[in-house]
Design an enzyme around this catalytic site. Structure first.
Site, short mmCIF file in Angstrom:
data_model
loop_
_atom_site.label_atom_id
_atom_site.label_comp_id
_atom_site.label_asym_id
_atom_site.label_seq_id
_atom_site.Cartn_x
_atom_site.Cartn_y
_atom_site.Cartn_z
CB SER A 189 0.63 -24.27 -52.78
OG SER A 189 2.01 -24.34 -53.26
C1 LIG Z 1 5.84 -23.64 -52.93
S1 LIG Z 1 7.15 -24.74 -53.20
C2 LIG Z 1 6.52 -25.65 -54.67
C3 LIG Z 1 5.28 -26.51 -54.16
C4 LIG Z 1 5.33 -27.92 -55.00
N1 LIG Z 1 4.70 -27.62 -56.25
C5 LIG Z 1 4.61 -28.90 -54.13
O1 LIG Z 1 3.63 -29.73 -54.58
O2 LIG Z 1 5.19 -29.37 -53.00
C6 LIG Z 1 8.08 -23.73 -54.19
C7 LIG Z 1 9.50 -24.49 -54.72
O3 LIG Z 1 10.21 -23.75 -55.54
C8 LIG Z 1 11.56 -24.23 -55.58
N2 LIG Z 1 12.19 -22.91 -56.34
C9 LIG Z 1 12.84 -21.85 -55.91
N3 LIG Z 1 13.40 -21.14 -57.01
C10 LIG Z 1 13.36 -22.00 -58.03
C11 LIG Z 1 14.14 -21.96 -59.24
N4 LIG Z 1 14.75 -20.94 -59.65
N5 LIG Z 1 14.20 -23.05 -59.95
C12 LIG Z 1 13.30 -24.04 -59.52
N6 LIG Z 1 12.62 -24.21 -58.46
C13 LIG Z 1 12.72 -23.30 -57.48
C14 LIG Z 1 11.76 -24.05 -54.12
O4 LIG Z 1 12.98 -24.90 -53.74
C15 LIG Z 1 10.63 -24.77 -53.44
O5 LIG Z 1 10.79 -26.04 -53.49
#
Ligand SMILES: C[S@@+](CC[C@H](N)C(=O)[O-])C[C@H]1O[C@@H](n2cnc3c(N)ncnc32)[C@H](O)[C@@H]1O
Length: 361
Positions: free
Chosen positions: A88
């Site tokens: 992000s």
């Molecule tokens: C914006 S990214 C997160 C960024 C992360 N915090 C970083 O520092 O790189 C959003 C993440 O949420 C994950 N995601 C989507 N649905 C999810 C779920 N139901 N449970 C856990 N993770 C999920 C996606 O696979 C994605 O990797």
């Protein structure tokens, strides 16, 4: 960890942390100055003007400068070219980490491990043993875990639907979601304690709530806009074909005006909505479409005709919202959230003001 004698990353990281800290005090700036973002994001995708994605990897011209800029970096695309994971925007990450009011020793649960960069920042501030982070995508967890293992910060990571939490390490003093939610998953609330702070994107904003007694929690939205990728769940596409058979009604409001002006409240009134627009040959918008993942679909044409189909009357909700906010764009921080067992309600200005119920998943 990529060990080189190149001083450039350290210099860029120091400038990056200084720029993030300009005009504000934050205990998290030390973490941004210390944790090498390039280690967690060795490659990312950038879109050109035609919308084509190209990969940029460490060593490519401009790679390090982009990594140490206030830019969200797309790190994974699905087969249609839709981003499914990213690191992000650092300023938004800082705002959300700050909002946690977390102190070393607090136990933190992160929903959305992604690259592992945010989890590494959290581990550098709170201690690796105090950080639990989950991603639904096993491939991403594998990559993040191997990068974390080679680095200096060691949060606990696992694969699963982050909405379920990780009871074995509960209760959590702090919870952060880095993926877009429609409401706060009840299982996560059940893994907090009185005084726990939860910071999570809901709709196109970030809510901060404090847990009280009896499973209740309340708070307000932060002033910042936030457009996180949605939490992954099964979903239906829009039913535009089904709309063809609908006679339609006269629209009382201009769809394009409402969709632009009331984007944030609409994301609370219609959690998880998607939208699209149609244009004529000159590029003028001729109509808009809206749908939610239960298959409810609505369209509104600039001629003034609206059609809707499905379990939710999406166009009626758009008109209701436009009657609450007939002009201007309301500020995010004027919205609050009250959670009681069984109900989550977003309100405007005060708990007794206009309000919308969020779906409890
Ligand atoms: C914006 S990214 C997160 C960024 C992360 N915090 C970083 O520092 O790189 C959003 C993440 O949420 C994950 N995601 C989507 N649905 C999810 C779920 N139901 N449970 C856990 N993770 C999920 C996606 O696979 C994605 O990797």
């Amino acid at each position: 960890m990529t060990h080189t004698n190149d001083p450039a990353p350290a210099r860029l990281r120091a400038q990056f942390a200084a720029a993030l800290g300009e005009g504000q005090q934050s205990e998290w700036l030390a973490a941004f100055a210390e944790v090498p973002r390039e280690h967690y994001v060795p490659r990312f995708y950038q879109q050109d003007e035609q919308g084509r994605w190209r990969e940029v990897s460490s060593g490519d011209p401009g790679y390090l400068e982009t990594v140490y800029s206030d830019t969200a970096l797309t790190t994974q695309l699905d087969e249609h070219g839709v981003p499914t994971s990213s690191s992000s925007e650092p300023r938004l990450m800082l705002t959300m980490l700050d909002a946690l009011d977390a102190k070393p020793g607090h136990r933190l649960y992160e929903l959305g491990l992604g690259t592992g960069y945010n989890a590494a920042l959290a581990a550098s501030h709170l201690g690796g043993d105090n950080v639990v982070s989950v991603d639904v995508d096993p491939g991403l967890v594998h990559l993040a875990r191997s990068r974390l293992a080679k680095g200096a910060y060691h949060p606990f990571t696992f694969t699963g639907d982050g909405a379920e939490g990780y009871p074995a390490r509960a209760p959590y003093d702090r919870i952060i979601a880095t993926v877009g939610l429609r409401s706060l998953p009840p299982a996560l609330l059940a893994q907090t304690r009185e005084g726990s702070v939860i910071v999570a994107p809901i709709g196109f904003g970030v809510a901060k709530v404090v847990v009280g007694s009896d499973g209740e929690a309340s708070g307000r939205f932060l002033p910042v806009p936030a457009f996180f990728m949605p939490r992954r769940t099964a979903s239906h596409g829009p039913d535009f074909a089904g709309l063809e058979a609908q006679a339609g009604t006269a629209a009382a409001v201009q769809a394009t005006d409402v969709l632009n002006r009331l984007k944030f409240p609409l994301s609370l009134a219609l959690p998880g909505y998607h939208s699209c627009s149609w244009q004529d040959e000159s590029g003028k918008v001729t109509g808009v479409g809206l749908w939610t993942e239960d298959g409810s679909t609505a369209t509104a044409h600039v001629s003034g005709k609206a059609r809707q189909i499905g379990p939710q009357r999406l166009w009626d909700k758009v008109e209701e919202l436009a009657s609450v906010f007939p002009g201007g764009t309301p500020a995010r921080e004027d919205f609050g959230l009250t959670i009681t067992p069984g109900r989550q309600r977003v309100w405007y200005r005060e708990p007794e003001g206009p309000s919308w119920s969020l779906p409890t998943e």
